[in-house]
Enzyme design. Sequence first.
Site, PDB file in Angstrom:
ATOM      1  CE  LYS A   1      -3.614  -2.310   2.038  1.00 54.73           C
ATOM      2  NZ  LYS A   1      -4.623  -2.907   3.524  1.00 54.73           N
TER       3      LYS A   1
ATOM      4  CG  ASP B   1      -9.449  -0.142   5.183  1.00 51.04           C
ATOM      5  OD1 ASP B   1      -9.244  -0.536   3.391  1.00 51.04           O
ATOM      6  OD2 ASP B   1      -9.295  -0.769   5.378  1.00 51.04           O
TER       7      ASP B   1
ATOM      8  CD  GLN C   1      -3.482  -4.829   6.422  1.00 51.68           C
ATOM      9  OE1 GLN C   1      -2.999  -3.375   5.522  1.00 51.68           O
ATOM     10  NE2 GLN C   1      -3.682  -5.834   5.990  1.00 51.68           N
TER      11      GLN C   1
END
Length: 284
Positions: A52, A119, A96
């Site tokens: 990422k 997200d 994460q």
Amino acid sequence: MAKIIDGKKISAQIKDELKEEVAKLKEEGTEITLAVIQVGNDPASTVYVRNKKKACEYIGIRSVSYELEESTTEEELIELIEELNNRDDVNGILVQLPVPKHINEDAVIKAISPLKDVDGFHPQSVGALSIGQKGYVSCTPAGIIQLLKRSDIDIEGKECVIIGRSNIVGKPMALLMLRENATVTICHSRTKDLKEVTKRADILIAAVGKPKMITKDYVKEGAVVIDVGIHRLEEGLCGDVDFDDVEPVCSAITPVPGGVGPMTIAMLMYNCVNSRKINETELK
Ligand code: NAD
């Protein structure tokens, strides 16, 4: 021979488009910043986080990382998230997942401001999607819509069957296909006569988490097959679809690797770059 839907190529196109947009924004004096938080050092998470950050670097997004000890408490993590929620220079916040077991994942997701929820996991983002309002969309399903559109596959009016009802793939996928005017069926572990249902699909999306479970017996001749699964077997990576068995009967298919996988990070980058547009009403 089925058309192979090339997720590597399509994700590279999207990243290049975003790179141009970010360069223009920079000329206008706007910088995009993503905050990435990892708690503990799960090796798979470390690889995802690294990828990422690499994508951010390529596109020109500033990434700020927080690598927290495994022993970090839920309160400490939420405190950091709140600090980032309040920082004007941070556009997106990514924690994460999975977080260590002593931390409640739902509480962490809820703590992220829906304005920075790149997200797309916050209940407000999911709710907005379900009633057709603006908001962040979960990256893997959003990537699948891009794969279909950029491969000139019509969605409107098509029978779409999704195998899997998880919060991060199956459910948002169903909502997105509905938004694109498909007729949508969701299957899951309690579905009876799974093959009977999946054989109706013009577009079959497998997010079932079982290596090579979907054979040609599940697929209608000429269907489009999207494989979300990722499994690391001794012989290499494979998906939920038995590619060699299914490829001869379908019209188009995503490979694993190189299909859905690369799209997830591309759409995360999309969400970061478009955070201002997604939040247009709030920014006015
Ligand atoms: P999950 O385990 O949360 O959900 C699996 C779903 O499949 C469940 O809803 C379950 O009801 C259903 N299911 C299980 N067995 C079934 C059966 N025999 N028949 C019918 N339905 C059944 O998984 P998930 O998080 O949605 O992920 C699915 C797969 O996609 C996994 O392989 C995961 O690694 C992969 N994945 C890939 C990406 C990507 O970026 N490509 C992102 C997320 C997940």
